[in-house]
Design a protein around this motif. Structure first.
Motif, mmCIF file in Angstrom:
data_model
loop_
_atom_site.group_PDB
_atom_site.id
_atom_site.type_symbol
_atom_site.label_atom_id
_atom_site.label_comp_id
_atom_site.label_asym_id
_atom_site.label_seq_id
_atom_site.Cartn_x
_atom_site.Cartn_y
_atom_site.Cartn_z
ATOM 1 N N GLU A 23 30.000 35.901 31.674
ATOM 2 C CA GLU A 23 30.339 36.297 30.299
ATOM 3 C C GLU A 23 29.404 37.414 29.804
ATOM 4 O OE1 GLU A 23 30.069 32.891 27.713
ATOM 5 O OE2 GLU A 23 30.741 34.029 25.954
ATOM 6 N N LEU A 24 28.127 37.277 30.140
ATOM 7 C CA LEU A 24 27.136 38.263 29.686
ATOM 8 C C LEU A 24 27.384 39.630 30.325
ATOM 9 C CD1 LEU A 24 24.543 38.961 28.136
ATOM 10 C CD2 LEU A 24 23.212 38.019 30.035
ATOM 11 N N THR A 25 27.643 39.642 31.621
ATOM 12 C CA THR A 25 27.846 40.941 32.279
ATOM 13 C C THR A 25 29.188 41.549 31.854
ATOM 14 O OG1 THR A 25 28.529 39.718 34.244
ATOM 15 C CG2 THR A 25 26.304 40.616 34.250
ATOM 16 N N ARG A 26 30.178 40.676 31.625
ATOM 17 C CA ARG A 26 31.475 41.193 31.139
ATOM 18 C C ARG A 26 31.292 41.830 29.755
ATOM 19 N NH1 ARG A 26 34.604 36.870 29.946
ATOM 20 N NH2 ARG A 26 34.052 35.990 31.945
ATOM 21 N N TRP A 27 30.552 41.126 28.900
ATOM 22 C CA TRP A 27 30.268 41.645 27.548
ATOM 23 C C TRP A 27 29.576 43.008 27.642
ATOM 24 C CZ3 TRP A 27 25.216 42.432 25.748
ATOM 25 C CH2 TRP A 27 25.110 42.839 24.404
ATOM 26 N N ALA A 28 28.582 43.111 28.538
ATOM 27 C CA ALA A 28 27.837 44.374 28.663
ATOM 28 C C ALA A 28 28.765 45.489 29.151
ATOM 29 C CB ALA A 28 26.663 44.194 29.613
ATOM 30 N N GLU A 29 29.635 45.148 30.093
ATOM 31 C CA GLU A 29 30.536 46.175 30.616
ATOM 32 C C GLU A 29 31.538 46.614 29.553
ATOM 33 O OE1 GLU A 29 31.581 44.304 34.286
ATOM 34 O OE2 GLU A 29 29.976 45.414 35.308
ATOM 35 N N GLU A 30 32.023 45.653 28.789
ATOM 36 C CA GLU A 30 33.027 45.987 27.760
ATOM 37 C C GLU A 30 32.430 46.770 26.596
ATOM 38 O OE1 GLU A 30 35.859 42.189 28.764
ATOM 39 O OE2 GLU A 30 34.904 42.253 26.785
ATOM 40 N N THR A 31 31.199 46.437 26.207
ATOM 41 C CA THR A 31 30.610 47.067 25.015
ATOM 42 C C THR A 31 29.689 48.247 25.360
ATOM 43 O OG1 THR A 31 28.699 45.594 25.060
ATOM 44 C CG2 THR A 31 30.582 44.864 23.753
ATOM 45 N N GLY A 32 29.342 48.391 26.644
ATOM 46 C CA GLY A 32 28.414 49.457 27.029
ATOM 47 C C GLY A 32 26.968 49.098 26.735
ATOM 48 N N ALA A 33 26.709 47.814 26.451
ATOM 49 C CA ALA A 33 25.331 47.398 26.159
ATOM 50 C C ALA A 33 24.495 47.346 27.439
ATOM 51 C CB ALA A 33 25.343 46.016 25.499
ATOM 52 N N VAL A 34 23.177 47.412 27.239
ATOM 53 C CA VAL A 34 22.243 47.305 28.371
ATOM 54 C C VAL A 34 21.578 45.931 28.320
ATOM 55 C CG1 VAL A 34 20.074 48.195 29.335
ATOM 56 C CG2 VAL A 34 21.809 49.789 28.472
ATOM 57 N N VAL A 35 21.566 45.252 29.477
ATOM 58 C CA VAL A 35 20.912 43.951 29.578
ATOM 59 C C VAL A 35 19.604 44.141 30.339
ATOM 60 C CG1 VAL A 35 21.094 41.592 30.485
ATOM 61 C CG2 VAL A 35 23.152 42.772 29.647
ATOM 62 N N ILE A 36 18.497 43.664 29.766
ATOM 63 C CA ILE A 36 17.207 43.736 30.456
ATOM 64 C C ILE A 36 16.898 42.344 30.997
ATOM 65 C CG2 ILE A 36 14.728 44.194 30.193
ATOM 66 C CD1 ILE A 36 15.539 46.159 27.908
ATOM 67 N N GLU A 37 16.848 42.239 32.312
ATOM 68 C CA GLU A 37 16.614 40.943 32.965
ATOM 69 C C GLU A 37 15.127 40.800 33.276
ATOM 70 O OE1 GLU A 37 18.650 40.426 36.736
ATOM 71 O OE2 GLU A 37 18.198 38.275 36.729
ATOM 72 N N ASP A 38 14.472 39.896 32.576
ATOM 73 C CA ASP A 38 13.043 39.634 32.774
ATOM 74 C C ASP A 38 12.933 38.509 33.809
ATOM 75 O OD1 ASP A 38 10.398 38.878 32.616
ATOM 76 O OD2 ASP A 38 10.447 38.292 30.508
#
Ligand SMILES: Cc1ncc(COP(=O)(O)O)c(C=O)c1O
Length: 333
Positions: A132-147
């Motif tokens: 869900e998180l990666t789909r959201w990022a792909e759809e919205t163009g957001a960047v996810v920072i994985e710590d």
């Protein structure tokens, strides 16, 4: 260090590449792919001085690209939220439940997550949430920072790989030696989506900061020789045994959480009784320094609990500390 120094070419003593030593970036590409399933090639890896440094650089780059807000898990560590806020973006909190960050609450152009072992609650981001998180990022163009601060230490289940593998063009993977070797080393790495590589490299150069090249060469040598894997295997066994001893010593009245990975677990008291302050004070009287959950919330504290780090105590002191913790809990319950 001696071996790295012996092998180092003359160029190793010159001004160094801001992306990091090519030897380390190549070694890391193979290591991260095999150990954490990261989609990595040396061109998208930048060596940095740990997660804190990565956070500062990324916040500046994302802010310059128009991200005026960055989301953090709530609860999370305030030091990284402060670093982000000092470098431009406004910080907002997103709730975490038993499956990890609640993706449906996200509405920011960037988010920082701890998917392997949420800090501080200790939950692992569930498979459905990862998708869900990666789909959201792909759809919205957001960047996810994985710590991925403690991803090497998983005890009970199969290794949980890096989130980055699901969306390498949307997720920045950040690794560190702070849990595997020592925080004072200040050595870590970012694996970047291609569209961010150049701007992060330029920002890194502008910051003037980079880890010492000899440390980088020694790190490459450590991984190449197999000694790093061996060290991690040894530490994993030691930490698993500490966790088991700690769990065995705890009274039945407390609820341990986040026990399957990392170097800490969280203890909750049913109905938040006794209160966190009371338990912490009983621990302090026995010379045990612990932190509570309360200080990690953005806004009003929502739950109390004890964060018990079991990695750092000296081997000979661990049994006594565990016993003292047990006594402190008995005293207040
Ligand atoms: C949640 C979390 N992220 C990252 C880190 C590591 O940060 P750094 O690499 O700057 O030492 C830590 C501490 O070790 C941590 O607890």
């Amino acid at each position: 260090m001696r071996r790295a120094l012996h092998r180092a070419p003359m160029s190793a003593f010159d001004y160094t590449a801001e992306s990091g030593a090519p030897e380390l970036r190549e070694t890391l590409a193979a290591y991260l792919a095999r150990s954490r399933g990261v989609v990595a090639d040396p061109e998208r890896i930048l060596v940095c001085a740990g997660f804190s440094h990565a956070m500062a650089i990324l916040a500046r780059v994302l802010h310059a690209r128009g991200a005026d807000e960055i989301a953090f898990e709530n609860p999370s560590l305030h030091i990284y939220r402060d670093i982000a806020a000092r470098n431009g973006p406004r910080v907002v909190g997103v709730p975490v439940d038993d499956h990890g960050i609640t993706v449906s609450s996200l509405d920011s152009p960037a988010v920082v997550v701890t998917p392997a072992h949420q800090y501080p609650l200790g939950v692992t981001l569930a498979p459905g949430r990862r998708a869900e998180l990666t789909r959201w990022a792909e759809e919205t163009g957001a960047v996810v920072i994985e710590d991925d601060y403690d991803g090497e230490f998983r005890f009970d289940h199969q290794q949980v790989g890096a989130l980055q593998a699901l969306a390498p063009e949307r997720v920045v993977y950040v690794g560190t030696t702070s849990k595997t070797l020592a925080p004072s080393l200040r050595l870590g790495w970012m694996v970047l989506p291609r569209f961010l590589v150049e701007s992060v490299r330029v920002e890194m150069a502008a910051s003037g900061a980079r880890p010492a090249l000899l440390d980088q060469l020694a790190m490459a040598e450590l991984i190449e020789s197999g000694a790093y894997d061996q060290h991690i295997r040894r530490c994993r066994a030691e930490y698993r045994s500490r966790r088991d001893r700690l769990l065995a010593a705890l009274p039945d009245s407390v609820l341990p959480q986040g026990i399957s990975a990392g170097l800490h677990l969280v203890l909750q008291f049913p109905g938040d009784l006794p209160g966190e302050m009371e338990v912490l004070a009983a621990c302090r009287r026995r010379a045990i320094g612990l932190e509570g959950l309360s200080g990690h919330w953005i806004g009003e504290p929502q739950r109390e609990g004890l964060i018990i780090g079991y990695g750092a105590a000296a081997k000979h002191a661990f049994g006594g500390a565990t016993q003292a913790l047990r006594e402190a809990i008995f005293e207040v319950t």
